[in-house]
Scaffold this motif. Sequence first.
Motif, PDB file in Angstrom:
ATOM      1  N   MET A  98       6.673 -19.025   5.247  1.00 43.44           N
ATOM      2  CA  MET A  98       5.958 -17.872   5.806  1.00 43.44           C
ATOM      3  C   MET A  98       5.504 -18.157   7.221  1.00 43.44           C
ATOM      4  O   MET A  98       4.333 -18.276   7.513  1.00 43.44           O
ATOM      5  N   LYS A  99       6.473 -18.228   8.095  1.00 41.86           N
ATOM      6  CA  LYS A  99       6.186 -18.640   9.454  1.00 41.86           C
ATOM      7  C   LYS A  99       5.400 -17.597  10.243  1.00 41.86           C
ATOM      8  O   LYS A  99       4.560 -17.923  11.057  1.00 41.86           O
ATOM      9  N   ASP A 100       5.713 -16.358  10.008  1.00 46.16           N
ATOM     10  CA  ASP A 100       5.120 -15.318  10.842  1.00 46.16           C
ATOM     11  C   ASP A 100       3.761 -14.847  10.351  1.00 46.16           C
ATOM     12  O   ASP A 100       3.212 -13.884  10.869  1.00 46.16           O
ATOM     13  N   GLY A 101       3.213 -15.532   9.364  1.00 48.48           N
ATOM     14  CA  GLY A 101       1.885 -15.159   8.903  1.00 48.48           C
ATOM     15  C   GLY A 101       1.880 -13.883   8.089  1.00 48.48           C
ATOM     16  O   GLY A 101       0.845 -13.325   7.803  1.00 48.48           O
ATOM     17  N   GLN A 102       3.052 -13.442   7.731  1.00 52.26           N
ATOM     18  CA  GLN A 102       3.127 -12.229   6.929  1.00 52.26           C
ATOM     19  C   GLN A 102       2.980 -12.577   5.458  1.00 52.26           C
ATOM     20  O   GLN A 102       3.703 -13.406   4.941  1.00 52.26           O
ATOM     21  N   ILE A 103       2.039 -11.942   4.821  1.00 55.00           N
ATOM     22  CA  ILE A 103       2.001 -12.064   3.373  1.00 55.00           C
ATOM     23  C   ILE A 103       2.257 -10.684   2.805  1.00 55.00           C
ATOM     24  O   ILE A 103       2.218  -9.700   3.526  1.00 55.00           O
ATOM     25  N   ILE A 104       2.510 -10.664   1.519  1.00 51.83           N
ATOM     26  CA  ILE A 104       2.860  -9.400   0.861  1.00 51.83           C
ATOM     27  C   ILE A 104       1.907  -8.282   1.285  1.00 51.83           C
ATOM     28  O   ILE A 104       0.691  -8.471   1.311  1.00 51.83           O
ATOM     29  N   ASP A 105       2.476  -7.126   1.603  1.00 54.33           N
ATOM     30  CA  ASP A 105       1.651  -5.971   1.956  1.00 54.33           C
ATOM     31  C   ASP A 105       0.624  -5.699   0.868  1.00 54.33           C
ATOM     32  O   ASP A 105       0.937  -5.751  -0.309  1.00 54.33           O
ATOM     33  N   HIS A 106      -0.556  -5.398   1.299  1.00 49.83           N
ATOM     34  CA  HIS A 106      -1.647  -5.036   0.388  1.00 49.83           C
ATOM     35  C   HIS A 106      -2.022  -6.149  -0.586  1.00 49.83           C
ATOM     36  O   HIS A 106      -2.678  -5.875  -1.584  1.00 49.83           O
ATOM     37  N   LEU A 107      -1.615  -7.375  -0.324  1.00 47.77           N
ATOM     38  CA  LEU A 107      -1.948  -8.453  -1.272  1.00 47.77           C
ATOM     39  C   LEU A 107      -3.454  -8.508  -1.519  1.00 47.77           C
ATOM     40  O   LEU A 107      -3.911  -8.565  -2.653  1.00 47.77           O
ATOM     41  N   PHE A 108      -4.224  -8.489  -0.429  1.00 44.66           N
ATOM     42  CA  PHE A 108      -5.674  -8.592  -0.570  1.00 44.66           C
ATOM     43  C   PHE A 108      -6.206  -7.456  -1.426  1.00 44.66           C
ATOM     44  O   PHE A 108      -7.006  -7.656  -2.330  1.00 44.66           O
ATOM     45  N   ARG A 109      -5.734  -6.267  -1.077  1.00 43.64           N
ATOM     46  CA  ARG A 109      -6.252  -5.088  -1.770  1.00 43.64           C
ATOM     47  C   ARG A 109      -5.931  -5.139  -3.259  1.00 43.64           C
ATOM     48  O   ARG A 109      -6.788  -4.921  -4.096  1.00 43.64           O
ATOM     49  N   HIS A 110      -4.695  -5.454  -3.566  1.00 41.24           N
ATOM     50  CA  HIS A 110      -4.306  -5.498  -4.974  1.00 41.24           C
ATOM     51  C   HIS A 110      -4.988  -6.636  -5.710  1.00 41.24           C
ATOM     52  O   HIS A 110      -5.411  -6.501  -6.849  1.00 41.24           O
ATOM     53  N   GLN A 111      -5.086  -7.747  -5.014  1.00 38.19           N
ATOM     54  CA  GLN A 111      -5.721  -8.910  -5.618  1.00 38.19           C
ATOM     55  C   GLN A 111      -7.202  -8.620  -5.897  1.00 38.19           C
ATOM     56  O   GLN A 111      -7.754  -9.072  -6.882  1.00 38.19           O
ATOM     57  N   LEU A 170     -19.702  -7.112   8.816  1.00 38.92           N
ATOM     58  CA  LEU A 170     -19.051  -5.913   9.351  1.00 38.92           C
ATOM     59  C   LEU A 170     -18.526  -5.003   8.248  1.00 38.92           C
ATOM     60  O   LEU A 170     -18.166  -3.864   8.487  1.00 38.92           O
ATOM     61  N   GLY A 171     -18.484  -5.552   7.034  1.00 34.80           N
ATOM     62  CA  GLY A 171     -18.026  -4.755   5.909  1.00 34.80           C
ATOM     63  C   GLY A 171     -16.567  -4.364   6.021  1.00 34.80           C
ATOM     64  O   GLY A 171     -16.186  -3.241   5.724  1.00 34.80           O
ATOM     65  N   LEU A 172     -15.734  -5.280   6.477  1.00 31.78           N
ATOM     66  CA  LEU A 172     -14.309  -4.975   6.584  1.00 31.78           C
ATOM     67  C   LEU A 172     -13.683  -4.825   5.196  1.00 31.78           C
ATOM     68  O   LEU A 172     -14.081  -5.496   4.256  1.00 31.78           O
ATOM     69  N   SER A 173     -12.721  -3.950   5.117  1.00 29.99           N
ATOM     70  CA  SER A 173     -12.040  -3.748   3.836  1.00 29.99           C
ATOM     71  C   SER A 173     -11.014  -4.856   3.622  1.00 29.99           C
ATOM     72  O   SER A 173     -10.665  -5.586   4.549  1.00 29.99           O
ATOM     73  N   GLN A 174     -10.520  -4.951   2.397  1.00 29.19           N
ATOM     74  CA  GLN A 174      -9.483  -5.941   2.068  1.00 29.19           C
ATOM     75  C   GLN A 174      -8.299  -5.812   3.014  1.00 29.19           C
ATOM     76  O   GLN A 174      -7.755  -6.782   3.504  1.00 29.19           O
ATOM     77  N   GLU A 175      -7.921  -4.560   3.204  1.00 24.92           N
ATOM     78  CA  GLU A 175      -6.756  -4.273   4.033  1.00 24.92           C
ATOM     79  C   GLU A 175      -7.002  -4.750   5.475  1.00 24.92           C
ATOM     80  O   GLU A 175      -6.150  -5.364   6.096  1.00 24.92           O
ATOM     81  N   GLU A 176      -8.194  -4.467   5.968  1.00 20.67           N
ATOM     82  CA  GLU A 176      -8.522  -4.866   7.336  1.00 20.67           C
ATOM     83  C   GLU A 176      -8.601  -6.385   7.460  1.00 20.67           C
ATOM     84  O   GLU A 176      -8.142  -6.953   8.446  1.00 20.67           O
ATOM     85  N   LEU A 177      -9.189  -7.015   6.444  1.00 22.77           N
ATOM     86  CA  LEU A 177      -9.280  -8.480   6.477  1.00 22.77           C
ATOM     87  C   LEU A 177      -7.887  -9.094   6.548  1.00 22.77           C
ATOM     88  O   LEU A 177      -7.642 -10.018   7.320  1.00 22.77           O
ATOM     89  N   GLN A 178      -7.000  -8.536   5.736  1.00 18.70           N
ATOM     90  CA  GLN A 178      -5.642  -9.076   5.721  1.00 18.70           C
ATOM     91  C   GLN A 178      -4.959  -8.896   7.083  1.00 18.70           C
ATOM     92  O   GLN A 178      -4.288  -9.793   7.579  1.00 18.70           O
ATOM     93  N   GLN A 179      -5.181  -7.740   7.687  1.00 17.47           N
ATOM     94  CA  GLN A 179      -4.576  -7.496   8.999  1.00 17.47           C
ATOM     95  C   GLN A 179      -5.149  -8.421  10.060  1.00 17.47           C
ATOM     96  O   GLN A 179      -4.426  -8.978  10.886  1.00 17.47           O
TER      97      GLN A 179
END
Lengths: 115, 417
Positions: B1-14, A16-25
């Motif tokens: 991290m009970k609510d499944g929240q990880i740092i905002d934009h972690l994936f993107r920055h990582q 689907l080509g999801l972005s990092q941001e979308e994957l995280q969400q």
Amino acid sequence: MKDFMMIFIGEDYGALGLSQEELQQRMGKWFAWNQKMLDAGIVKDGHALHANAKKIVGPDRVVSDGPFVESKEIIGGYYIVSAESVEDVYEIAQDYPDYDLGGAVEIREIVVFQQ
Amino acid sequence: MKDGQIIDHLFRHQYGKMVSILTRIFGLSNLEIIEDAVQDTFVNASLKWRTKLPENPEAWLTKAAKNRVVDLLRKIKADQNRITHFNNGPSSLLLNDLFLDHEIEDSQLRMIFIACHPTLNPKDQIGFALKTIAGFSTREISSALLLKEETIKKSLIRARKAIKENDLSFEFPEKQYIPQRIERVLEVLYLIFNEGFHSGKKEMLIRKELCGEAIRLCKMILKKEMFRTSSGYALFALMCFHSARLESKVNDQNEIVDLKNQDRSKWYQPLINLGNDAMIKSTSENKINTYHFEAAIAAEHLKAKSFEETNWEKILHLYQSLSELRKIPINQLNIAIVLIQLKNYPEAYIQLMEINPKKLEQRAYLYHASMAEYYKVTKDKKKAIEAIDKALELVKNEAEKNYLTKKKANIISGEPV
């Protein structure tokens, strides 16, 4: 109480080509759903499945490489949950996160063999 | 991290971090393979973490990236020599070192310089930076830059091609080139920031992210002594000052709120403080450039407790100095707008007449809106309506159009805005 399997059918996240941001969400939503089911004590088992598949067919046990279905119909994972009725599982399945990506939930009751 | 929240934009920055580290190991020629591999890592993580988050998600991702290195080592056969180099003996220690925090930043800085390398088409630099350093997807870049996804894809291909054809190495520029190269880096960050700050068309979310990324990258540059310049600090100050009032620029109905009507209590003080601090540092060298003046103007607006208390005289002076450094129509237009605030209408008129609105390109509507304002305050209703109609004709963005429509209604009714 009966056991049901919820089978998740849809396109692979990678395809689907999801972005990092979308994957995280997405992940956050799955996590929240799982947590909700755990708190309700209804989930027995469940896993996500890798998209690549192998298949063994026929008396000669021929092995072939997947995918075997259309990319939109890949089984991406499953949960086994306890519920009174299939209607209750409809309720549970409302929180499935990927309807908006064209995903679907198939619900099947698990057969219990009489002793 | 009970609510499944990880740092905002972690994936993107990582993502940006991993791409940079792996590029340092495998070289820029393998950039595309690296990006695909990193993308896979995240798809995997998003599946694996559905039911249970790892103890330390960041560490998990770093480890996954390391494993990915090993995978890549097997796949990229062409680079055999390099592989043995990293696989054996003391060099494997070196490999581990690359995953230390300061080395990660070092790798990312290298990538910033690549993105802003003079052999890349300036038009391709922003998209490439957003993709490779900031971890935006092509779809996100297309909505951030208001360009078609196809255009972005082509632009990225062009950038990678330029890198390959010019055989760029993943190194910092040589010392004598640093000053000029750093200027371009700052300019690209400035452009990324402006994409976020000035466009009313984009969603607030994406605007915040663009501004946030520009600030993050600018900070990264300032952290490294050899790249620290007074203009870098001035740019950082400018970004902080503007960001402090980003949220008050739009109301709950997604309508534009002009400076006059913004809720000044919503301006974000911690960012203003950061900006002030950077402003002081920016004057340590005796070099002043456009960022200094732009930051000073922004600071002047922030200082005023109300719109009426704005020190327009000082702002005029700053705009004039800015215009001397960089004589572009938008600066001159700003001078005219300030002159209107100062009720110096004849001078404002002279300035306005000197501007060729066509040179403002997509911002030409701003010229006509300013003309409308001029005619409104000089009580020439007919011409004011003509001018605002012209502005309405040219404006593309919905929110701005609504704003101008309201303004037109005000001109007709004769009420103040």
